[in-house]
Design an enzyme around this catalytic site. Structure first.
Site, PDB file in Angstrom:
ATOM      1  N   SER A 156      28.091  83.865  53.566  1.00 31.28           N
ATOM      2  CA  SER A 156      29.114  82.900  53.179  1.00 31.28           C
ATOM      3  C   SER A 156      30.438  83.205  53.902  1.00 31.28           C
ATOM      4  O   SER A 156      30.448  83.358  55.123  1.00 31.28           O
ATOM      5  CB  SER A 156      29.264  82.936  51.650  1.00 31.28           C
ATOM      6  OG  SER A 156      29.953  81.813  51.189  1.00 31.28           O
ATOM      7  N   ASP A 319      20.450  75.364  50.060  1.00 29.63           N
ATOM      8  CA  ASP A 319      21.898  75.615  50.063  1.00 29.63           C
ATOM      9  C   ASP A 319      22.609  74.322  50.422  1.00 29.63           C
ATOM     10  O   ASP A 319      22.451  73.797  51.513  1.00 29.63           O
ATOM     11  CB  ASP A 319      22.206  76.720  51.088  1.00 29.63           C
ATOM     12  CG  ASP A 319      23.685  77.103  51.123  1.00 29.63           C
ATOM     13  OD1 ASP A 319      24.500  76.429  50.470  1.00 29.63           O
ATOM     14  OD2 ASP A 319      24.006  78.092  51.817  1.00 29.63           O
ATOM     15  N   HIS A 352      22.958  78.162  47.505  1.00 21.43           N
ATOM     16  CA  HIS A 352      23.822  79.066  48.274  1.00 21.43           C
ATOM     17  C   HIS A 352      23.663  80.516  47.809  1.00 21.43           C
ATOM     18  O   HIS A 352      23.692  81.447  48.615  1.00 21.43           O
ATOM     19  CB  HIS A 352      25.270  78.603  48.120  1.00 21.43           C
ATOM     20  CG  HIS A 352      26.237  79.337  48.983  1.00 21.43           C
ATOM     21  ND1 HIS A 352      26.140  79.344  50.357  1.00 21.43           N
ATOM     22  CD2 HIS A 352      27.322  80.102  48.683  1.00 21.43           C
ATOM     23  CE1 HIS A 352      27.136  80.072  50.861  1.00 21.43           C
ATOM     24  NE2 HIS A 352      27.855  80.538  49.873  1.00 21.43           N
TER      25      HIS A 352
END
Lengths: 383, 199
Positions: A156, A319, A352
């Site tokens: 991320s 995601d 995610h």
């Protein structure tokens, strides 16, 4: 005392590095001095060639693996992937994990004292960017005697830092893993961040960021911010499987109290977060996300020209925060720039958050890449 | 490592220092051998998870990508040569893939099972069953090979597209390295290999 798992790095103690040389920031301001809190796992070899840097995400911190004490309920946030025999094998690698500037877990940030004023930094803490973080991480590497990292790794927002390393300090990175990340936020990503910021800033307890001086915390705002964020971390499927339309009680109560399990879950997540995370830090971290764009609106492949190391790019099928097409964009630009890159799109139902979890294929890909990194550096490889 | 009969000839055909794309690169063994022996650079495309992991473990650049979605992410003339071994017959539109390959590179090497191989003809023509062989190991209902063709068919397609056939040969699966382009290749060749360039 409960026993720790054998594949854990075990008990770890955070350390603090203090820096007195001023750090010039992208926003134009300068931090005269600062602390970085960090943990290390494994042993730095004599050649200092086996160091791996872990970069954390939006709400992350330095505690990536192991336990602070034997009673700690949960291990560090990336314990699934860091430890003896795990993807980032601490039998071979020396892992460094820090809390970024502006964070709220011990490194210099809004909840620390500003020596110039004697007050907490609060809202006066300067805006920090991904490149500022990387510049500060370089100084930590210098302090630890690490000339070149075997790998810089992040998921991320952490993946953005890994990417920035390869562009700003190509000679100091032997490989990079950019996981569940993107080279820039989409309008939708920025929109979600703005909702989170507005939730915090419009809380009457926010007091323009001086809440601590008013002996309060913008708990409702922070809770809402986290609830919105959390929805974007999970996939529709994952939420559906976990909660469906399950009710907490047997019947509908025709009111606005918690009725559905998913409401209860989100409120719990929000409450936990709002009592452990700093609102000013959350604002800063979301801005760092928004600002990141190494191509500065231009051609990404050209912007990637400085990079010289092999990349691993990983995305997860469900995601929708940084979906697979964002990773593919990065991969395609790396290919166009003629860089070494491998890309895997891992089947996962976890959205995610999948980057934080153990999943056999993810682990196999990750471990294969790290094996290769170790092999290329002449480190001892797995039997 | 180089235990596939078609790899040996490809290995001979690839020039030193070539920048290549290997479509359906499997475990990356061809790219790894070419990198080692001929200083070849490039990328493999694959969708099989185990193949992708094996490539990464070998240090072969591999990109997870479904070939049926084309090669739009690669620029015109992005590389010197595109290779596709034993995958053409599994694609939805082999003809479009051929166009794509020769957009991305000036030259392409393609291998595929020759459906007109005499053993296959015996299966179908005499015994009346869909052929099952070393080069076509699947049953009709679970085969990924949805576009079977013959040595002659492929040559025809190349002619229709105005492509230049630089080289071609057929091999027998069990006679490693034994390649020929004479003696009725359409009948005696189990695996067909073509090296084609833009017309």
């Amino acid at each position: 005392m409960p026993e720790l798992p054998v594949d854990s790095v075990g008990l770890v103690t955070p350390q603090t590095a203090h820096f007195d040389d001023p750090l010039a920031l992208a926003c134009g301001r300068t931090l005269p001095a600062y602390d970085l809190v960090y943990e290390t796992y494994g042993t730095l070899n004599a050649e200092r060639s086996n160091a791996v840097l872990i970069c954390h995400a939006l709400s992350g911190h330095h505690h990536a693996a192991g336990y602070h004490d034997a009673d700690e309920r949960k291990p560090g946030w990336w314990d699934a992937h860091i430890g003896p025999g795990k993807s980032i094998d601490t039998e071979r690698f020396f892992v460094v994990s820090l809390n970024n500037l502006g964070g709220c877990h011990g490194s210099t940030g809004p909840n620390r004292e500003n020596p110039e004023t004697g007050r907490l930094w609060g809202p006066e803490f300067p805006m920090v960017t991904v490149s500022d973080w990387v510049n500060s991480q370089v100084r930590l590497a210098d302090r630890l005697g690490i000339e070149r990292f075997a790998a810089v790794i992040g998921g991320s927002l952490g993946g953005m830092q890994a990417l920035q390393w390869t562009l700003a300090y190509p000679e100091r990175v032997a490989s990079a893993a950019v996981i569940a990340a993107t080279s820039k936020l989409s309008a939708q990503n920025i929109a979600f961040n703005e909702v989170a910021r507005q939730a915090i800033r419009s809380d009457p307890d926010f007091h323009d960021g001086w809440y601590t001086e008013h002996d309060t915390v913008p708990r409702r705002g922070l809770k809402l911010a986290r609830m919105v964020g959390h929805i974007t971390y999970l996939s529709e499927d994952a939420m559906g499987h976990r909660f469906g339309r399950d009710l907490r009680a047997d019947d509908l109560n025709f009111g606005f109290d918690v009725e559905f399990q998913v409401e209860s879950y989100l409120r719990y997540q929000g409450d936990t977060f709002s009592s452990s995370f700093d609102a000013n830090t959350y604002l800063l971290m979301t801005k760092a996300l928004d600002y990141f764009d190494p191509a500065q609106g231009g051609d990404l492949a050209s912007a990637l020209a400085p990079a010289s190391c092999p990349f691993l790019v990983v995305s997860f099928t469900t995601d929708w925060r940084f979906p697979p097409p964002r990773s593919r964009e990065l991969v395609n630009a790396l290919v166009r720039a003629g860089k070494s890159v491998s890309y895997a799109n891992i089947d996962s139902t976890h959205g995610h958050d999948a980057f934080l979890m153990p999943e056999p294929r993810y682990q196999a890909v990750f471990a294969a890449f790290m094996d290769r990194v170790a092999g290329d550096l002449g480190l001892e490889t797995r039997a | 490592m180089m235990n596939r009969p078609d790899f040996k000839l490809i290995h001979e055909w690839i020039p030193e220092n070539a920048h290549i794309l290997d479509l359906a690169c499997g475990d990356g063994s061809l790219l790894a051998a070419l990198a080692r022996d001929k200083n070849v650079t490039g990328y493999g495309l694959e969708i099989d998870p185990d193949g992708i992991t094996a490539c990464i473990a070998r240090g072969v650049n591999v990109i997870e990508q479904n070939l049926d979605q084309g090669l739009a992410n690669f620029d015109d003339n992005a590389c010197d040569l595109v290779i596709m071994t034993q995958a053409l017959q599994a694609l939805r539109r082999p003809d479009l893939m051929l166009d794509e390959m020769l957009r991305v590179a000036g030259e392409a090497i393609i291998t595929f099972p020759n459906f007109a191989y005499w053993r296959h003809r015996v299966h179908l023509g005499i015994r009346g069953y869909m052929p099952v062989s070393k080069s076509l190991p699947h049953a009709w209902y679970d085969t990924p090979n949805i576009h079977l063709s013959t040595f002659n068919d492929f040559e025809q397609l190349c002619r229709d597209k105005g492509l230049i056939i630089v080289d071609r040969a057929v091999g027998i699966g069990d006679h490693e390295g034994h390649w020929t382009s004479r003696l009725w290749p359409n009948l005696f060749g189990e695996i067909a290999i073509f090296r084609v360039s833009r017309g």
